[in-house]
Scaffold this active site. Structure first.
Site: not given
Length: 476
Positions: A263-264
């Site tokens: 993810d980020d």
């Protein structure tokens, strides 16, 4: 009041032995004193504060075989060492070995130090993980509405805490949790690897973090935080394994980290819809510097989508993204309220990207139907400069909100080399306003070229950037 009030650093090589009794366990707590003690090993490490007292996990019955539970050993050690908070603080040394454990809480004026070849393994026994209510700025758990599991390493209402080492490892063994998430079997939100709440003067540094059940490092409702020298690694298809998520925090410095994520790599947050608006604590005065990110499906740095308490004064510089979906992504929606403003970005190197610039006003997941549809976010003062990007599919996707345009976007000195799979429409812009200078390919009409200039980047020095590490001694 001074930022990072320090303990007196009068350390010299030497040891005075004290014997503590904890149940039936004899514990040797070493104290740095004036006598020479050549029988002990000493190494040095950088930290915001040094400690007078020192103990080893094995003194509390720890067994580093990767099979024996050390939950009681960690909890007993920290409980015992907490009594030294007012006497120069204490450090707990995790020696080489594999130390299986369930969650444990830290204490103030305390250092958790992982030696080289020390590995903390998170238990996959769900019964060891406490059940907690939702965070007040979120109103519900992210995976499930009923709450969340506690984090592996956590602390609340603490002052002066260091989690560091000589590149020791904390392994969340997240596959157990990822499988349950994919099968829809979770009734609570998955644990974070490290979470510090309502705390001040925090350092997390010089460690390798692996396979978190979900977010890796989550400081929340806290201030004066340094996160430095971390290697954070999870499979790029692992769900929601954000690297570092400062959340309703102030005065933060993140630097010299390498992150591979599902993810980020870094996600800046401040609460979710009506809960974040009501809690009202922004993330502000944040430095992100010298970070390398690999995240094919997410952003190098995301602002939001939970940003209802506001995000302001974020300074991003000297970052590298490789095979990452987007560089600096702003995510918000109708109902979020709050603001993202005064964001400053410079000197990015981007290699193999789907988007260079991505701002989304339709990131519409909500905690429940109770959000206010009239709560519109403010996005303004977004500044990018000195960017080199290669092998890019889209230059930009900038989508404001109808009747709520995102304004004062500035982009300068940016070179984007599109890939063979380039899309014909390189700049997709709606409901945004701003200016550009020396940008290729040519930007959209909503971001007209206004001649030669540089987008701003602050010249003042934030207080967190003035914090200097001391040189501390580790005796074992």
């Amino acid at each position: 009041m001074k930022l990072w009030p320090g303990l007196q650093n009068s350390y010299v090589i030497g040891v005075v032995s004290l014997v503590l009794v904890l149940g039936s366990v004899n514990v040797n707590v070493k104290v740095v004193g004036s006598r020479v003690g050549n029988e002990l090993n000493s190494i040095q490490y950088p930290a915001i504060s040094c400690r007078k007292h020192s103990a080893v996990l094995t003194d509390f019955g720890g067994v580093g075989d990767g099979k024996t539970s050390n939950t009681k050993a960690f909890r007993s050690a920290i409980s015992s060492l907490s009594k030294y908070a007012s006497d120069g603080g204490a450090q707990l040394i995790v020696p080489p070995g594999k130390w299986l454990t369930g969650p444990f809480n830290l204490t103030s004026h305390f250092t958790l130090f992982l030696q080289q070849d020390a590995v903390i393994l998170a238990s996959q026994d769900e019964s060891e993980w406490p059940n907690l209510p939702p965070l007040p700025s979120y109103g519900r758990g992210r995976d499930a509405p009923n709450g969340r599991f506690g984090s592996l390493i956590s602390g609340t209402h603490l002052t002066d805490v260091v989690i560091t080492g000589k590149n020791g490892t904390i392994d969340g063994q997240g596959s157990y949790w990822w499988n349950k998430f994919h099968k829809g079997q979770l009734k609570l939100t998955r644990p974070y690897l490290i979470e510090i709440m309502y705390s001040d003067q925090i350092q997390i540094s010089y460690l390798t973090l692996l396979n978190s059940p979900t977010w890796f490092v989550h400081p929340i409702y806290s201030s004066n935080i340094i996160i430095q020298g971390l290697n954070i690694i999870a499979p790029v298809d692992s769900p929601n394994t954000d690297g570092i998520n400062p959340d309703s925090c102030s005065n933060i410095r993140i630097q010299d980290c390498y992150i591979v994520s599902g993810d980020d790599c870094i996600a800046v947050k401040s609460g979710w819809d009506e809960y974040g608006i009501r809690f009202g604590r922004p993330t502000q005065h944040l430095i992100i510097r010298k970070v390398t990110c690999v995240s094919p499906d997410s952003a190098m740095v995301a602002l939001g989508s939970e940003m209802s308490g506001g995000i302001e004064d974020v300074r991003v510089e000297d970052l590298t993204a490789i095979n990452t979906q987007s560089a600096i992504r702003i995510k918000t929606a109708i109902g979020r309220g709050g603001y993202v403003k005064n964001i400053f970005v410079r000197r990015l190197i981007l290699k193999t990207m789907k988007y260079v610039f991505w701002i989304t006003g339709t990131y519409g997941s909500h905690p429940d139907p109770g959000y206010d549809p009239k709560a519109l976010p403010v996005v303004t003062g977004i500044n990018y400069r000195d960017i080199v990007a290669t092998n890019v599919t889209y230059s930009a996707r900038l989508e404001g909100i109808s009747n709520d345009p995102f304004t004062e976007i500035c982009i300068s000195n940016t070179s984007i080399q599109v890939s063979e799979q380039r899309k014909k429409l390189q700049w997709n812009c709606t409901n945004v306003a701003g200016i550009t200078s020396n940008v290729t390919p040519d930007p959209c009409e909503l971001l007209p070229n206004k001649g030669q200039f540089e987008c701003p980047f602050p010249n003042d020095i934030l207080p967190i950037d003035n914090v200097q590490f001391k040189t501390c001694n580790l005796l074992y």
